[in-house]
Scaffold this motif. Sequence first.
Motif, PDB file in Angstrom:
ATOM      1  N   VAL A   9      16.520   2.229  18.910  1.00  0.00           N
ATOM      2  CA  VAL A   9      16.150   3.635  18.730  1.00  0.00           C
ATOM      3  C   VAL A   9      16.086   4.308  20.102  1.00  0.00           C
ATOM      4  N   ARG A  10      16.771   5.429  20.186  1.00  0.00           N
ATOM      5  CA  ARG A  10      16.836   6.176  21.450  1.00  0.00           C
ATOM      6  C   ARG A  10      16.342   7.599  21.254  1.00  0.00           C
ATOM      7  N   ILE A  11      15.881   8.164  22.324  1.00  0.00           N
ATOM      8  CA  ILE A  11      15.648   9.610  22.318  1.00  0.00           C
ATOM      9  C   ILE A  11      16.791  10.245  23.093  1.00  0.00           C
ATOM     10  N   ALA A  12      17.368  11.304  22.517  1.00  0.00           N
ATOM     11  CA  ALA A  12      18.529  11.967  23.132  1.00  0.00           C
ATOM     12  C   ALA A  12      18.210  13.425  23.402  1.00  0.00           C
ATOM     13  N   TRP A  13      18.826  13.959  24.454  1.00  0.00           N
ATOM     14  CA  TRP A  13      18.620  15.361  24.816  1.00  0.00           C
ATOM     15  C   TRP A  13      19.859  15.883  25.519  1.00  0.00           C
ATOM     16  N   ARG A  14      19.944  17.181  25.652  1.00  0.00           N
ATOM     17  CA  ARG A  14      21.061  17.750  26.399  1.00  0.00           C
ATOM     18  C   ARG A  14      20.894  17.414  27.881  1.00  0.00           C
ATOM     19  N   ALA A  15      21.976  17.048  28.525  1.00  0.00           N
ATOM     20  CA  ALA A  15      21.894  16.623  29.927  1.00  0.00           C
ATOM     21  C   ALA A  15      21.300  17.740  30.790  1.00  0.00           C
ATOM     22  N   ARG A  16      21.551  19.006  30.410  1.00  0.00           N
ATOM     23  CA  ARG A  16      21.071  20.128  31.224  1.00  0.00           C
ATOM     24  C   ARG A  16      19.730  20.670  30.737  1.00  0.00           C
ATOM     25  N   TYR A  17      19.167  20.003  29.757  1.00  0.00           N
ATOM     26  CA  TYR A  17      17.909  20.515  29.208  1.00  0.00           C
ATOM     27  C   TYR A  17      16.859  20.589  30.302  1.00  0.00           C
ATOM     28  N   PRO A  18      16.244  21.755  30.483  1.00  0.00           N
ATOM     29  CA  PRO A  18      15.364  21.920  31.651  1.00  0.00           C
ATOM     30  C   PRO A  18      13.953  21.358  31.472  1.00  0.00           C
ATOM     31  N   ARG A  19      13.577  21.013  30.242  1.00  0.00           N
ATOM     32  CA  ARG A  19      12.202  20.510  30.055  1.00  0.00           C
ATOM     33  C   ARG A  19      12.216  18.998  29.975  1.00  0.00           C
ATOM     34  N   ARG A  20      12.936  18.401  30.872  1.00  0.00           N
ATOM     35  CA  ARG A  20      13.101  16.959  30.862  1.00  0.00           C
ATOM     36  C   ARG A  20      11.765  16.232  30.790  1.00  0.00           C
ATOM     37  N   SER A  21      10.753  16.751  31.456  1.00  0.00           N
ATOM     38  CA  SER A  21       9.481  16.041  31.496  1.00  0.00           C
ATOM     39  C   SER A  21       8.860  15.955  30.096  1.00  0.00           C
ATOM     40  N   ALA A  22       9.100  16.958  29.271  1.00  0.00           N
ATOM     41  CA  ALA A  22       8.575  16.902  27.909  1.00  0.00           C
ATOM     42  C   ALA A  22       9.258  15.786  27.132  1.00  0.00           C
ATOM     43  N   VAL A  23      10.584  15.680  27.306  1.00  0.00           N
ATOM     44  CA  VAL A  23      11.325  14.615  26.629  1.00  0.00           C
ATOM     45  C   VAL A  23      10.789  13.251  27.068  1.00  0.00           C
ATOM     46  N   ASP A  24      10.632  13.095  28.363  1.00  0.00           N
ATOM     47  CA  ASP A  24      10.147  11.817  28.873  1.00  0.00           C
ATOM     48  C   ASP A  24       8.771  11.499  28.320  1.00  0.00           C
ATOM     49  N   ALA A  25       7.916  12.522  28.288  1.00  0.00           N
ATOM     50  CA  ALA A  25       6.548  12.283  27.829  1.00  0.00           C
ATOM     51  C   ALA A  25       6.541  11.869  26.362  1.00  0.00           C
ATOM     52  N   VAL A  26       7.306  12.584  25.538  1.00  0.00           N
ATOM     53  CA  VAL A  26       7.366  12.233  24.111  1.00  0.00           C
ATOM     54  C   VAL A  26       7.918  10.816  23.939  1.00  0.00           C
ATOM     55  N   GLY A  27       9.002  10.536  24.664  1.00  0.00           N
ATOM     56  CA  GLY A  27       9.610   9.203  24.572  1.00  0.00           C
ATOM     57  C   GLY A  27       8.630   8.124  24.980  1.00  0.00           C
ATOM     58  N   GLU A  28       7.922   8.365  26.032  1.00  0.00           N
ATOM     59  CA  GLU A  28       6.995   7.338  26.530  1.00  0.00           C
ATOM     60  C   GLU A  28       5.860   7.092  25.538  1.00  0.00           C
ATOM     61  N   VAL A  29       5.349   8.170  24.943  1.00  0.00           N
ATOM     62  CA  VAL A  29       4.280   7.999  23.955  1.00  0.00           C
ATOM     63  C   VAL A  29       4.772   7.147  22.788  1.00  0.00           C
ATOM     64  N   ILE A  30       5.984   7.468  22.309  1.00  0.00           N
ATOM     65  CA  ILE A  30       6.524   6.721  21.169  1.00  0.00           C
ATOM     66  C   ILE A  30       6.755   5.259  21.549  1.00  0.00           C
ATOM     67  N   ALA A  31       7.359   5.058  22.700  1.00  0.00           N
ATOM     68  CA  ALA A  31       7.664   3.682  23.125  1.00  0.00           C
ATOM     69  C   ALA A  31       6.378   2.877  23.285  1.00  0.00           C
ATOM     70  N   ALA A  32       5.359   3.500  23.884  1.00  0.00           N
ATOM     71  CA  ALA A  32       4.098   2.800  24.092  1.00  0.00           C
ATOM     72  C   ALA A  32       3.461   2.434  22.761  1.00  0.00           C
ATOM     73  N   ARG A  33       3.481   3.384  21.840  1.00  0.00           N
ATOM     74  CA  ARG A  33       2.891   3.117  20.516  1.00  0.00           C
ATOM     75  C   ARG A  33       3.636   1.965  19.834  1.00  0.00           C
ATOM     76  N   LEU A  34       4.952   1.938  19.988  1.00  0.00           N
ATOM     77  CA  LEU A  34       5.756   0.909  19.330  1.00  0.00           C
ATOM     78  C   LEU A  34       5.548  -0.455  19.964  1.00  0.00           C
ATOM     79  N   ARG A  35       5.322  -0.482  21.267  1.00  0.00           N
ATOM     80  CA  ARG A  35       5.042  -1.755  21.920  1.00  0.00           C
ATOM     81  C   ARG A  35       3.789  -2.361  21.293  1.00  0.00           C
ATOM     82  N   GLY A  36       2.763  -1.551  21.146  1.00  0.00           N
ATOM     83  CA  GLY A  36       1.542  -2.031  20.508  1.00  0.00           C
ATOM     84  C   GLY A  36       1.783  -2.472  19.083  1.00  0.00           C
TER      85      GLY A  36
END
Lengths: 301, 301
Positions: free
Chosen positions: B264-291
């Motif tokens: 499972v991947r998170i995908a976004w537009r390469a030029r999307y300017p709110r990259r930090s939001a994408v990273d934050a959402v992805g990290e929350v999901i990944a962390a929850r899934l690790r647990g």
Amino acid sequence: MNLRDLRYLLAVAEHGHFGRAAEACGVSQPTLSVQVRKLEELLGVALFERTSKAVAPTAACERLLGHVRMAVAEADSILAVAANLRDPLAGRFRLGIIPTLAPYLLPLVFAALKDALPALEVEPWEDQTTALLDRLRAHELDAALLATAVDGPDLASEVLFDEPFLAALPPEHPLAARAVVAEEDLAEDMLVLAEGHCLRDQALAACGRGGALGGALRAASLSTLLNMVAAGYGTTMIPGLAAGAAQDVGIVLRPLAAQAGRTVRIAWRARYPRRSAVDAVGEVIAARLRGFAAGATAGTI
Amino acid sequence: MNLRDLRYLLAVAEHGHFGRAAEACGVSQPTLSVQVRKLEELLGVALFERTSKAVAPTAACERLLGHVRMAVAEADSILAVAANLRDPLAGRFRLGIIPTLAPYLLPLVFAALKDALPALEVEPWEDQTTALLDRLRAHELDAALLATAVDGPDLASEVLFDEPFLAALPPEHPLAARAVVAEEDLAEDMLVLAEGHCLRDQALAACGRGGALGGALRAASLSTLLNMVAAGYGTTMIPGLAAGAAQDVGIVLRPLAAQAGRTVRIAWRARYPRRSAVDAVGEVIAARLRGFAAGATAGTI
DNA sequence: TCGCGGCGATAGGCATTCCCTATAACGGCA
DNA sequence: TGCCGTTATAGGGAATGCCTATCGCCGCGA
């Protein structure tokens, strides 16, 4: 933040293309790119997602666009309203006039003012000299027509015309038999206006009487005064422009021996920025009066 | 015309005094005088009547003040709104999720997302991969959770977690007797999802079947598919996160011999300017899934 | 009547900003 | 792979804005 930058922003949002937006704004593409980038830095928000084929506004940009459009629209309307206000010979022009002049001068000059200055909305305001000067200093009048010189460096004035006084007599009055009446002879039973009217002081001065009269008959208006004279209560001294009104009620008029009279001036604040409007109004009145005086001296009197 | 000049104008109108207005604006008096004069020249209208004791707005200025106030207020609200939008971890975040993931992942991560990113309003959008990619490219999504790699240089993605597939069997199925099921053995009577679901292709590929099955039984959703398996129509291969739902309807689950699964991947537009939001959402999901994975492997399966 | 003080206007110098041209960097396409 | 279209970057020159210093005007009080 600069309005120019906001216009750049709108152009990019509209065209979705920096080059065409720049062309629409009349600047080069790098200029526009740099300014938009600076705006983004100022706002701390990414406004566009740029690719080589399309420029899409971000969600934040969409949220801002409404306000940006409003701000630019207001700025444009400032320019538009200013353009309409630009003509100093247009708009309201509040003109104070003393009561012994207004009813006789206005019918004479109003049509001429409308003709010569169609965009100027002249609003007459009738009051006594001191009240007019107060209102003038308080910026509640644009100019005032007075029969006295104005004092103080904050005001300026210009002479419009000289107005001779006339002896106003009941038909049966002894003086009515003379072709010319000496000012001093009027003093005997002269009626005057209530205090505050400049005409009162000028009439008293002209006939050599410094103080007020003893009698209780002090008319509040020149019209009342004329009626009193016509009714035989006494004589008076009236300004030339009121000659018609005096004759209408059956008063006999005679020129004065020493040619007493008053000088009508237009006055304005020295710093008043619409000087040209004052000059124009003054010139229309003066020109109209030159024509009238010629007719009057040849005819009525 | 500059917004700064409009602010100067308002300050002078408010204070009636260039010096104090300049102080309020944080500039020197000459600066403010010059700029106001330039504004007057630009507009072609005198804005103030200046004397050494008072500065009075002209009639034209009064007419303009409303628009000026509006323009400045809009500019201020642009700044205010931008300040609110400044945090990339705030505001709407439209997250696409494929249908075989959404119902099982969302209950797991929604609370964690609210906790970790309280200002981010995550709006899930459930659709199949190709539709999600279309919406992503059309700027109608901020990011998408997919089980396939993304192609094209306009998109980027990051792996969040690996999800093993499980053999899903009716309790009475012969394979249910085994502890581990080989992918190829499932092919015999395996049911699959309708076309368009990536899980369909991945399940078929995992058990060595390239093409589609002949039968008419193609479930539109994973939920339907589970019910069909539970009813004994055949077997299937489900993603690990759906294990709970499968057991709820009485399905027997077995690990797969070759450990087929999906990423499972998170995908976004390469030029999307709110990259930090994408990273934050992805990290929350990944962390929850690790647990969750730790608990799941130790427990349910 | 003559300084004196407050106020706005003006002048000159300095820093910043803005804009331009030229060119780079990037991605798509044939 | 080279070309084309697009945006980003660099550097120089002009314009703008701002400051301090000073002037000019005017009212006020000694």
